[in-house]
Structures are given as C-alpha cells and as structure tokens.
Design an enzyme around this catalytic site. Structure first.
Site, PDB file in Angstrom:
ATOM      1  N   HIS A  16       8.579  -2.917  -9.053  1.00 11.33           N
ATOM      2  CA  HIS A  16       7.530  -2.072  -8.462  1.00 11.33           C
ATOM      3  C   HIS A  16       7.292  -2.353  -6.977  1.00 11.33           C
ATOM      4  O   HIS A  16       7.009  -1.459  -6.221  1.00 11.33           O
ATOM      5  CB  HIS A  16       6.224  -2.195  -9.257  1.00 11.33           C
ATOM      6  CG  HIS A  16       5.541  -3.524  -9.121  1.00 11.33           C
ATOM      7  ND1 HIS A  16       6.080  -4.683  -9.608  1.00 11.33           N
ATOM      8  CD2 HIS A  16       4.354  -3.873  -8.556  1.00 11.33           C
ATOM      9  CE1 HIS A  16       5.258  -5.697  -9.350  1.00 11.33           C
ATOM     10  NE2 HIS A  16       4.205  -5.232  -8.707  1.00 11.33           N
ATOM     11  N   LYS A  29       8.493  -4.046  -0.584  1.00 12.82           N
ATOM     12  CA  LYS A  29       7.866  -5.032   0.307  1.00 12.82           C
ATOM     13  C   LYS A  29       8.907  -5.785   1.123  1.00 12.82           C
ATOM     14  O   LYS A  29       8.578  -6.401   2.128  1.00 12.82           O
ATOM     15  CB  LYS A  29       7.022  -6.020  -0.511  1.00 12.82           C
ATOM     16  CG  LYS A  29       5.676  -5.430  -0.904  1.00 12.82           C
ATOM     17  CD  LYS A  29       4.772  -6.481  -1.494  1.00 12.82           C
ATOM     18  CE  LYS A  29       3.412  -5.885  -1.821  1.00 12.82           C
ATOM     19  NZ  LYS A  29       2.609  -6.813  -2.633  1.00 12.82           N
ATOM     20  N   HIS A  83       2.846   3.160  -8.397  1.00 13.47           N
ATOM     21  CA  HIS A  83       2.018   2.075  -8.938  1.00 13.47           C
ATOM     22  C   HIS A  83       0.757   1.787  -8.129  1.00 13.47           C
ATOM     23  O   HIS A  83      -0.033   0.935  -8.510  1.00 13.47           O
ATOM     24  CB  HIS A  83       2.844   0.793  -9.143  1.00 13.47           C
ATOM     25  CG  HIS A  83       3.176   0.071  -7.872  1.00 13.47           C
ATOM     26  ND1 HIS A  83       4.184   0.475  -7.035  1.00 13.47           N
ATOM     27  CD2 HIS A  83       2.641  -1.033  -7.294  1.00 13.47           C
ATOM     28  CE1 HIS A  83       4.253  -0.350  -5.995  1.00 13.47           C
ATOM     29  NE2 HIS A  83       3.323  -1.278  -6.127  1.00 13.47           N
TER      30      HIS A  83
HETATM   31 FE   FE2 Z   1       2.571  -2.728  -4.751  1.00 14.43          FE
HETATM   32 FE   FE2 Z   2       2.365  -6.334  -8.036  1.00 18.76          FE
END
Ligand code: FE2
Ligand code: FE2
Length: 282
Positions: free
Chosen positions: A130, A134, A185
C-alpha cells in the site's frame, strides 16, 4: 443370368425372377461398396480423432508449461514489489511489523465480511504494497520530526499515485489488487480523504479494508506526534472519534464488523513482531 424354366414353366414369370435376381445382386454389390466406404470413413475418423487427442495433449502440456512460467513470473514480480515495499518502510516511521500486521488485519476483516479464503489471501499479499509509493518521497520529508509544511504534506499525499504507477500495467490479479489498494488506502468514506476525495462505494472495498487496518495500527503505534495508544483507546477513537479520526471516515459495514472482531486486531498487534519473513508470496 439363369434361363432355367420356372417351376410353373411360365417364361414370363421366369424373366421377372431373373430380373429381380440381377437387381438384388446389384443392390448387394452397391451395399458392399457402401459398407467398404463407411468402414474407410470410420477408420479415417478414428485416425483424425487420435491425432486430435494427441494435439490436445500437446496443447495442454504447453498451456500448463506457459501457466507455470506465468505463475513464476508473477511470483517473481510480486516478490520484487513486496521487497520494494519492505525497503520503503525504512524511509519513514512505519516498521516491517506494521506491514505484516496490515496483511493480517486485512485478511481477518475480509473473511469476517464473507470473502472467500482465496480472495482474502490475495488481499493479505496485496496489502503490504500500500505504501510502496513512499519510496519516491524525499527522506527529509518522510522522516521530518515535528509539523510538516503544507507543501511537504502535498508531497506526502502523492504517495498513493506514485505507488499506483509503480504497480500499474501488470496483468497479474495480485498486482492489480495491490495497485487498487495503493491508490485508495487514504480515501475516506465521507469523501475527506486523498488523492481523489472518493466517497462511499466509489472507494474499492479493498482500499476501505486496508484503510481501517492502517488507521488502527497507526493508533496503536508510537509516532513522533503521538504516543502509542492502548487497544481500548484505538477502538474508542475509531468507533467514536476525536478531532483527527472520525467514524464517518470508515465504511459503516466495516465498522460493525470491527465491533465484532476488534479483539482479533488486538491479538494481531500483540503477536506480530518486527519480522517480515511471512510476506513474500509463495
Ligand atoms: Fe499510505
Ligand atoms: Fe501504512
């Protein structure tokens, strides 16, 4: 042809009898030819059938080999992405334990609302990816202690779309699901989430399930801006809200399931240690 005189000696009857015999003999010859042809045709059909069966066997063999190859490729690809997800966790405060717990919360919730074992297992494998986006957010922003500037928040809010583009373009059902989870999410049931502000059932159920687990785990975990909360406090915040977390953020169907299975979430939180060995798909 016989020219014998018939028993009654009538030549006309005799001629008729001869004609009939000739006709019968012709019929018999025709019938024999027909039977021969039929037998040849049957032999040919049997031969073609055998050939077809052999082709089908070969086809099945190459199909199975192809399937195996695809499966191995999908496994390798999924494993790469999971490893990438594991790598991305070093970039912020979340830990490998978080990723593993999220898999367990998501599967537990999916089973509770009636998903099949197979679908729930797929979500188990997809959930760790998810936050893979990042990986594209600067460390200085992700690891910043203290409040973030508005543009830094904007940067963080791009991780769902970044993640989705990393996971895009695969025909693998697992990676399709992972992409769906990555991009949704942070959406909230009441439309106050990001990146698209989707509302209610516009948000895929996969994203709604992972979002609830993600929030529960964030509440239980220590963050630079908050201490870790007890299970009771995390439940209270999810079910009754505060200024940050609101029950309206969550799918009501999932909230009522959460009321039933929250102890299992607590068990997962306490049980799952900082290890990641169970995450690589097999
Ligand atoms: Fe996230
Ligand atoms: Fe997370």
């Amino acid at each position: 042809m016989s020219h014998e005189i018939s028993e009654d000696g009538n030549p006309a009857v005799q001629r008729q009898l001869d004609a009939s015999r000739t006709q019968l003999a012709r019929y018999a010859t025709d019938l024999k030819t027909l039977l021969r042809r039929e037998a040849a045709k049957t032999r040919q059909i049997t031969r073609v059938n055998k050939q077809l069966k052999a082709y089908a066997r070969d086809l099945k063999k190459s199909y199975d080999a192809e399937q195996r190859k695809n499966h191995e490729l999908e496994q390798a690809y999924a494993e790469t992405i999971v490893r990438l997800s594991l790598a991305s966790r070093y970039k912020d405060e979340e830990t490998g334990g978080h990723i593993e717990r999220l898999s367990h919360y998501s599967k537990t919730m999916a089973l509770c609302i009636g998903w099949s074992d197979e679908a729930a297992q797929q979500l188990f494998a997809a959930a760790p990816m998810h936050d893979v986006g990042k990986i594209g957010i600067p460390d200085a922003v992700l690891g910043k202690q203290g409040p973030l500037e508005e543009e830094e928040w904007d940067m963080i809010k791009t991780h769902p779309t970044l993640g989705a583009s990393l996971l895009a373009g695969s025909s693998s059902p697992l990676l399709k699901m992972a992409r769906e989870v990555a991009i949704t999410h942070h959406e909230r049931w009441d439309g106050s989430g990001y990146p698209y502000g989707l509302k209610g059932e516009q948000i895929p159920l996969t994203g709604r399930i992972v979002m609830l687990g993600d929030q529960y785990d964030a509440l239980r975990s220590k963050r630079p801006y908050k201490p870790s909360f007890s299970h009771k406090k995390a439940c209270d915040l999810i079910l009754h809200g505060n200024e940050r977390t609101k029950p309206a953020h969550f799918d009501p169907q999932l909230l009522s399931a959460f009321r039933e299975i929250h102890h299992e979430f607590d068990g997962i939180y306490s049980r799952v240690i900082e290890e990641t060995s169970g995450l690589i798909p097999s």
